[in-house]
Design an enzyme around this catalytic site. Structure first.
Site, PDB file in Angstrom:
ATOM      1  N   GLU A 126     -15.340 -15.811  -6.239  1.00 26.23           N
ATOM      2  CA  GLU A 126     -14.184 -16.033  -5.382  1.00 26.23           C
ATOM      3  C   GLU A 126     -13.934 -14.809  -4.509  1.00 26.23           C
ATOM      4  O   GLU A 126     -13.985 -13.674  -4.985  1.00 26.23           O
ATOM      5  CB  GLU A 126     -12.926 -16.296  -6.214  1.00 26.23           C
ATOM      6  CG  GLU A 126     -11.720 -16.597  -5.327  1.00 26.23           C
ATOM      7  CD  GLU A 126     -10.374 -16.477  -6.045  1.00 26.23           C
ATOM      8  OE1 GLU A 126     -10.357 -16.166  -7.246  1.00 26.23           O
ATOM      9  OE2 GLU A 126      -9.342 -16.670  -5.378  1.00 26.23           O
TER      10      GLU A 126
ATOM     11  N   ASP B 265      -8.297   1.065 -10.801  1.00 23.88           N
ATOM     12  CA  ASP B 265      -7.639   1.283  -9.520  1.00 23.88           C
ATOM     13  C   ASP B 265      -6.745   2.510  -9.653  1.00 23.88           C
ATOM     14  O   ASP B 265      -5.807   2.509 -10.440  1.00 23.88           O
ATOM     15  CB  ASP B 265      -6.807   0.037  -9.198  1.00 23.88           C
ATOM     16  CG  ASP B 265      -6.140   0.118  -7.850  1.00 23.88           C
ATOM     17  OD1 ASP B 265      -5.631  -0.923  -7.388  1.00 23.88           O
ATOM     18  OD2 ASP B 265      -6.108   1.209  -7.250  1.00 23.88           O
TER      19      ASP B 265
ATOM     20  N   ASP C  40      -4.191   4.958  -7.725  1.00 19.27           N
ATOM     21  CA  ASP C  40      -3.356   5.062  -6.541  1.00 19.27           C
ATOM     22  C   ASP C  40      -2.774   6.454  -6.416  1.00 19.27           C
ATOM     23  O   ASP C  40      -2.271   6.993  -7.403  1.00 19.27           O
ATOM     24  CB  ASP C  40      -2.186   4.080  -6.674  1.00 19.27           C
ATOM     25  CG  ASP C  40      -2.371   2.892  -5.777  1.00 19.27           C
ATOM     26  OD1 ASP C  40      -1.677   1.888  -5.977  1.00 19.27           O
ATOM     27  OD2 ASP C  40      -3.230   2.971  -4.871  1.00 19.27           O
TER      28      ASP C  40
ATOM     29  N   CYS D 161       3.011  17.680  -1.026  1.00  9.26           N
ATOM     30  CA  CYS D 161       2.586  17.661   0.377  1.00  9.26           C
ATOM     31  C   CYS D 161       2.837  16.308   1.018  1.00  9.26           C
ATOM     32  O   CYS D 161       3.180  16.206   2.188  1.00  9.26           O
ATOM     33  CB  CYS D 161       1.108  18.021   0.473  1.00  9.26           C
ATOM     34  SG  CYS D 161       0.097  17.093  -0.699  1.00  9.26           S
ATOM     35  N   CYS D 162       2.641  15.248   0.261  1.00  9.65           N
ATOM     36  CA  CYS D 162       2.795  13.902   0.806  1.00  9.65           C
ATOM     37  C   CYS D 162       3.573  13.035  -0.170  1.00  9.65           C
ATOM     38  O   CYS D 162       3.837  13.430  -1.290  1.00  9.65           O
ATOM     39  CB  CYS D 162       1.433  13.226   1.024  1.00  9.65           C
ATOM     40  SG  CYS D 162       0.212  14.231   1.822  1.00  9.65           S
TER      41      CYS D 162
ATOM     42  N   SER E 233     -10.480   2.791  -1.387  1.00 13.58           N
ATOM     43  CA  SER E 233      -9.921   1.449  -1.236  1.00 13.58           C
ATOM     44  C   SER E 233      -9.508   1.152   0.184  1.00 13.58           C
ATOM     45  O   SER E 233      -9.261   0.005   0.546  1.00 13.58           O
ATOM     46  CB  SER E 233      -8.704   1.296  -2.153  1.00 13.58           C
ATOM     47  OG  SER E 233      -7.633   2.064  -1.640  1.00 13.58           O
TER      48      SER E 233
ATOM     49  N   ARG F 250      -6.823   2.643   1.699  1.00 11.62           N
ATOM     50  CA  ARG F 250      -5.487   3.149   1.995  1.00 11.62           C
ATOM     51  C   ARG F 250      -5.238   4.446   1.245  1.00 11.62           C
ATOM     52  O   ARG F 250      -5.488   5.523   1.731  1.00 11.62           O
ATOM     53  CB  ARG F 250      -4.440   2.107   1.635  1.00 11.62           C
ATOM     54  CG  ARG F 250      -4.480   0.929   2.590  1.00 11.62           C
ATOM     55  CD  ARG F 250      -3.104   0.396   2.882  1.00 11.62           C
ATOM     56  NE  ARG F 250      -2.424  -0.069   1.675  1.00 11.62           N
ATOM     57  CZ  ARG F 250      -1.116  -0.318   1.637  1.00 11.62           C
ATOM     58  NH1 ARG F 250      -0.375  -0.132   2.682  1.00 11.62           N
ATOM     59  NH2 ARG F 250      -0.566  -0.749   0.536  1.00 11.62           N
ATOM     60  N   ARG F 251      -4.752   4.355   0.034  1.00 11.29           N
ATOM     61  CA  ARG F 251      -4.337   5.581  -0.637  1.00 11.29           C
ATOM     62  C   ARG F 251      -4.954   5.722  -2.018  1.00 11.29           C
ATOM     63  O   ARG F 251      -4.379   6.322  -2.905  1.00 11.29           O
ATOM     64  CB  ARG F 251      -2.828   5.576  -0.792  1.00 11.29           C
ATOM     65  CG  ARG F 251      -2.451   4.368  -1.575  1.00 11.29           C
ATOM     66  CD  ARG F 251      -1.029   4.026  -1.535  1.00 11.29           C
ATOM     67  NE  ARG F 251      -0.918   2.718  -2.197  1.00 11.29           N
ATOM     68  CZ  ARG F 251       0.155   1.988  -2.167  1.00 11.29           C
ATOM     69  NH1 ARG F 251       1.206   2.406  -1.531  1.00 11.29           N
ATOM     70  NH2 ARG F 251       0.179   0.836  -2.781  1.00 11.29           N
ATOM     71  N   GLY F 252      -6.107   5.109  -2.262  1.00 12.93           N
ATOM     72  CA  GLY F 252      -6.669   5.269  -3.592  1.00 12.93           C
ATOM     73  C   GLY F 252      -8.133   4.928  -3.648  1.00 12.93           C
ATOM     74  O   GLY F 252      -8.798   4.713  -2.634  1.00 12.93           O
ATOM     75  N   VAL F 253      -8.627   4.915  -4.876  1.00 13.93           N
ATOM     76  CA  VAL F 253     -10.026   4.569  -5.096  1.00 13.93           C
ATOM     77  C   VAL F 253     -10.121   3.471  -6.142  1.00 13.93           C
ATOM     78  O   VAL F 253      -9.227   3.291  -6.968  1.00 13.93           O
ATOM     79  CB  VAL F 253     -10.849   5.786  -5.588  1.00 13.93           C
ATOM     80  CG1 VAL F 253     -10.960   6.819  -4.506  1.00 13.93           C
ATOM     81  CG2 VAL F 253     -10.258   6.361  -6.831  1.00 13.93           C
ATOM     82  N   HIS F 254     -11.236   2.762  -6.072  1.00 12.92           N
ATOM     83  CA  HIS F 254     -11.535   1.777  -7.103  1.00 12.92           C
ATOM     84  C   HIS F 254     -12.855   2.135  -7.744  1.00 12.92           C
ATOM     85  O   HIS F 254     -13.768   2.625  -7.073  1.00 12.92           O
ATOM     86  CB  HIS F 254     -11.657   0.370  -6.509  1.00 12.92           C
ATOM     87  CG  HIS F 254     -10.410  -0.128  -5.871  1.00 12.92           C
ATOM     88  ND1 HIS F 254     -10.410  -1.135  -4.943  1.00 12.92           N
ATOM     89  CD2 HIS F 254      -9.121   0.229  -6.028  1.00 12.92           C
ATOM     90  CE1 HIS F 254      -9.171  -1.381  -4.545  1.00 12.92           C
ATOM     91  NE2 HIS F 254      -8.372  -0.565  -5.184  1.00 12.92           N
TER      92      HIS F 254
END
Lengths: 509, 210
Positions: free
Chosen positions: B44, B109, B111, B121-122, B160, B162-166
Site C-alpha cells: 500500500e 521515526d 523527530d 537554537c531552534c 524524512s 522535514r525535521r527528522g529521520v526514519h
C-alpha cells in the site's frame, strides 16, 4: 485414535522400543497417541487425569507453589494416580503412556468453551512447571531438544566470553551463580518478556538466558502451543461428537470440572425469607454478606450485585416466588414504584431462574468466576472482598465482623498473597471457631452448606486451642476470649436455627 | 541561499518527480528481488496531495505504473504502507475480513521536536546544523543497538524531508514480526520515560541509551 471394544492386552514391546517412545517423564504433548484402546480404558484415563488436574488446582490454592508442602503433596498425588513425574524410576513406560493419552482425551472435553480452555491450560501449565522443577539438570538439555525448542545451552568458552555482560544484564544474579548455571541461547523474539525490560543480554539477535528464566519462556511456549491446539481441536469436535460412544463421556467430564454447581439442590423451599438476615451473618461468605447488607441499606443493588447475590440465594434454596417477594419488598422500601419493579426487574429474576427467554437455569457463580470476571466499580458491591477490596477497607470490615486481630492479619496476608479463597476459608474458621474448615473452598454456596453443616449437623464444634499457634501472646488471649463469646452466640443461634432448618439438613450426610 | 517560496512548490515538485526522484532504486528495494510473488503489487502507498488531500490504498503493478501515477499526482508526501493479502487498490472487492496486512518493515521515526526541551537554537519544525548533532548522536546509538544487539542487517536511514529521520529495518524476519515484539523492541530502546523522570543508566556497557 481408533476406538474398539476389544479387550485390552498389554503391548509386547521390547524394553528399548518402549523407552524410545517416551524418552522423558514429561512432555509437550506435540504428537497425539496412535494406538487402539478400549472404551473402558479411555474413560478411566480421562477420569484419572481430571482428578489429577483438580488436585493441582486445589493444591495451588491451598499452598504456595514451589514450597516443600506443595511439591511433596503434588508428587504423592501423581504417584497415587500412576502418572509420570520423575526421571530414573523403575518401569516408567506405563505412567508416561497414561499421561500422554489422558492429556489428549481431555483436550476433547476441555476445548469447548473459553472458561474450560483457560482452566485446562492453567492446570497443565502448573503440572508442567512442577515436573520441570524436579528434572535433573543434565536431563534438561535432552528434553528441550526433543521438544523441538530451539534452546541450546552454550559452551563454557562462550559463556566466559560473555560472562561480564550476562552478569550485568540479569537482575538479582551474582557472578558466581552465572558461572555454575547453564546459559541458553535463543532467538530474541522468543524471549519477549525478558528483553523488553532489558533483563537479558542480547547479542546479534540472540538472547542469552540463564536457566531460571528459561522456565518462564518454556511455559509461555507451552501455553501458546496448547492454546492453538485447543482451538484446532474445537474445530474438529463435531466429528468426534458424532461418535455416540464418546459424546456422553466428554460432556460429563467437562461438567465435572465445575464440581458441584449448586444449581439443583434438594433444599428448594426450605428457607424462609425472615431467616436471611441472621443467616447472612452466620453462614454467608463475606461476598454475599456484604451484598445483603448493601441491599438492606440502600434498598437497591446494581446489576452485577443482583446477579451474584440472586443466583446465590437460588442456590441456597429460595424459590422463584420467594425471590420475587424478597427483591420486591426491598426495592419498594427504596421508594421504587411496584409497577416499575414488575416491569423492569421481575423479568430478570424469572429469567435467571430459567423461566424466560431461552430458559437456561443459570448456576450460581463459583469463587473463581467471581474473582476473575466482572470486577466491581464505583457503586458496586459484588465481587470477592478479598480480591476487590482495599486492604484497609477489608480490615475494617473484618473488624466489624468481630474477627480477632490475629485472625485479621492472617487473612490480610493471605489476601495480599492472592490466596483469596484460602483467606475466605480462614474467615470461615474464625467465625465458626474451628481449626480447620475441612474443605477446599471454591464456591460461595459451598461455604453456606459447610457452615450450616457445622451449625446444625451432628458434628462437634471444634474448640479453639488456648495455647497460642502464633508467637504473640496477645492474639491468643483474644482468641480464647473470642472463642468463648463465639461459642455463647453459637449456642443461642443454634436454638434459633434449629427450628427452621432441622428438616433441611436431615438429608445431609 | 535563496529562501523557499511555498507557492513555487507545485512547479518544483513536478520537476522533481520528472528529473530527480530515484524510481529504479525505490522500486528495486520494495520489490525485494521479486522473490515473493506480488510483494510489490500488494504494497500500500498513500499520497498526501496539495491542500492536504489524503488518499490511501494506492498500489501499482510495476515501476512504470508507479512513475506515471506519481508524476500525475505530484504528491506532497508519500507514505509506504504494509504489504497486504490482496492488491490494496482492489480492497473493496475482497470479502469482508479477508483483506489483511501481512508484513511490514520495522520503522523508527526520530523527530527533532522530541528534543525541544534540550535545544535552544531552534524549536518545532526548524532545524540547523547545531541541533542536528543531537540527531546524529541518536542515529549512531540506535543503529548500533539494532545492529549489535538485535542482529538486524538491512537498515536504511533516510531524512524524512522535514525535521527528522526514519530508519527502515528490512530484514526478512523483521518484516514478519508481531506487534508485540515490535513494541518490545521499542521498550528495550526506551530510557526516558514519563516526561519528568529519567531512569538511571542501566548496566551493560554495550547497551544503548537514547
Amino acid at each position: 485414535m481408533e476406538f474398539s471394544k476389544k479387550k485390552w492386552r498389554m503391548p509386547r514391546l521390547a524394553g528399548d522400543q518402549r523407552n524410545a517412545s517416551y524418552p522423558h517423564c514429561l512432555q509437550f504433548y506435540l504428537q497425539p497417541p496412535s494406538e487402539n484402546i478400549s472404551l473402558i480404558e479411555f474413560e478411566n484415563l480421562a477420569i484419572d487425569r481430571v482428578k489429577l488436574l483438580k488436585s493441582v488446582e486445589n493444591l495451588g490454592v491451598s499452598y504456595v507453589k514451589g514450597t516443600e508442602q506443595y511439591q511433596s503433596k503434588l508428587e504423592s498425588e501423581l504417584r497415587k494416580l500412576k502418572f509420570s513425574y520423575r526421571e530414573n524410576l523403575e518401569d516408567e513406560y506405563e505412567p508416561r503412556r497414561r499421561d500422554h493419552i489422558s492429556h489428549f482425551i481431555l483436550r476433547l472435553a476441555y476445548c469447548q468453551s473459553e472458561e474450560l480452555r483457560r482452566w485446562f491450560i492453567q492446570q497443565e501449565m502448573d503440572l508442567l512447571r512442577f515436573r520441570f522443577s524436579i528434572l535433573p539438570k543434565d536431563k534438561i538439555q535432552d528434553f528441550l531438544k526433543d521438544s523441538q525448542l530451539q534452546f541450546e545451552a552454550i559452551s563454557d568458552e562462550e559463556k566466559t566470553l560473555r560472562e561480564q555482560e550476562i552478569i550485568a544484564s540479569s537482575p538479582n544474579s551474582s557472578g558466581s551463580k552465572v558461572v555454575l548455571e547453564s546459559i541458553y541461547k535463543i532467538p530474541f523474539a522468543d524471549a519477549l518478556d525478558l528483553f523488553r525490560g532489558r533483563k537479558v543480554y542480547l547479542e546479534d539477535g540472540f538472547a542469552y538466558v540463564p536457566l531460571k528464566d528459561i522456565v518462564a519462556i518454556i511455559l509461555n511456549e507451552f501455553r501458546a502451543k496448547l492454546s492453538k491446539a485447543l482451538a484446532l481441536t474445537a474445530r474438529s469436535l463435531p466429528a468426534v461428537q458424532s461418535d455416540e460412544r464418546l459424546q456422553p463421556l466428554l460432556n460429563h467430564l467437562s461438567h465435572s470440572y465445575t464440581g458441584q454447581d449448586y444449581s439443583t439442590q434438594g433444599n428448594v423451599g426450605k428457607i424462609s425469607l425472615d431467616q436471611i438476615d441472621s443467616l447472612s451473618t452466620k453462614s454467608f461468605p463475606p461476598c454475599m454478606r456484604q451484598l445483603h447488607k448493601a441491599l438492606r441499606e440502600n434498598h437497591h443493588l446494581r446489576h452485577g450485585g443482583r446477579m451474584q447475590y440472586g443466583l446465590f440465594l437460588k442456590g441456597i434454596g429460595l424459590t422463584l416466588e420467594q425471590a420475587l417477594q424478597f427483591w420486591k419488598q426491598e426495592f419498594i422500601k427504596g421508594k421504587m414504584d411496584p409497577d416499575k419493579f414488575d416491569k423492569g426487574y421481575s423479568y430478570n429474576i424469572r429469567h435467571s431462574f430459567g423461566k424466560e427467554g431461552k430458559r437456561t437455569d443459570y448456576t450460581p457463580f463459583s469463587c473463581l468466576k467471581i474473582i476473575l470476571s466482572n470486577p466491581p466499580s464505583q457503586g458496586d458491591y459484588h465481587g470477592c472482598p478479598f480480591r476487590h477490596s482495599d486492604p484497609e477497607l477489608l480490615k475494617q470490615k473484618l473488624q466489624s465482623y468481630k474477627i480477632s486481630p490475629g485472625g485479621i492479619s492472617q487473612i490480610l496476608d493471605l489476601a495480599k498473597g492472592t490466596h483469596y479463597q484460602v483467606a475466605c476459608q480462614k474467615y470461615f474458621e474464625m467465625i465458626h471457631n474451628v481449626d480447620d474448615c475441612g474443605f477446599s473452598l471454591n464456591h460461595p454456596n459451598q461455604f453456606f452448606c459447610e457452615s450450616q453443616r457445622i451449625l446444625n449437623g451432628g458434628k462437634d464444634i471444634k474448640k479453639e486451642p488456648i495455647q497460642p499457634e502464633t508467637p504473640q501472646p496477645k492474639p491468643s488471649i483474644q482468641k480464647a476470649k473470642d472463642a468463648s463469646s463465639a461459642l455463647a452466640s453459637l449456642n443461642s443461634s443454634l436454638e434459633m436455627d434449629m427450628e427452621g432448618l432441622e428438616d433441611y439438613f436431615s438429608e445431609d450426610s | 541561499m535563496e529562501t523557499f517560496d511555498p507557492t513555487e512548490l507545485p512547479e518544483l515538485l513536478k520537476l522533481y518527480y520528472r528529473r530527480l526522484f530515484p524510481y529504479s532504486q525505490y522500486y528495486r528495494w520494495l520489490n525485494y528481488g521479486g522473490v515473493i510473488k506480488n510483494y510489490f503489487q500488494h504494497r500500500e502507498f498513500s499520497f498526501t496531495l496539495k491542500d492536504d488531500i489524503y488518499i490511501r490504498y494506492q498500489s501499482f503493478n510495476n515501476q512504470s505504473d508507479l512513475e506515471k501515477e506519481m508524476q500525475k499526482m505530484n504528491p506532497y508526501k508519500i507514505d509506504i504502507g504494509a504489504v497486504y493479502s490482496h492488491r490494496p487498490n482492489q480492497h473493496n472487492t475482497v470479502k469482508l475480513g479477508a483483506f489483511q496486512a501481512q508484513e511490514k518493515e520495522l520503522v523508527f521515526d526520530i523527530d527533532m521536536t522530541d528534543y525541544d526541551d534540550v535545544r535552544r537554537c531552534c524549536s518545532s519544525a526548524d532545524i540547523c546544523p547545531k541541533c542536528w548533532t543531537l540527531m546524529t548522536m541518536a542515529i549512531r546509538i540506535i543503529d548500533r543497538a539494532l545492529k549489535e544487539d538485535f542482529g538486524f542487517k538491512h537498515r536504511l536511514w533516510v531524512y524524512s524531508g522535514r525535521r527528522g529521520v526514519h530508519c527502515w529495518v528490512c530484514d526478512e524476519s523483521v518484516r514478519k514480526l508481531s506487534s508485540a515484539v515490535r513494541s518490545g523492541i521499542v521498550e528495550y530502546l526506551s530510557l526516558v520515560k514519563g516526561g519528568q523522570d529519567v531512569k538511571k543508566k542501566v548496566h551493560l556497557s554495550e547497551k544503548i541509551h537514547p
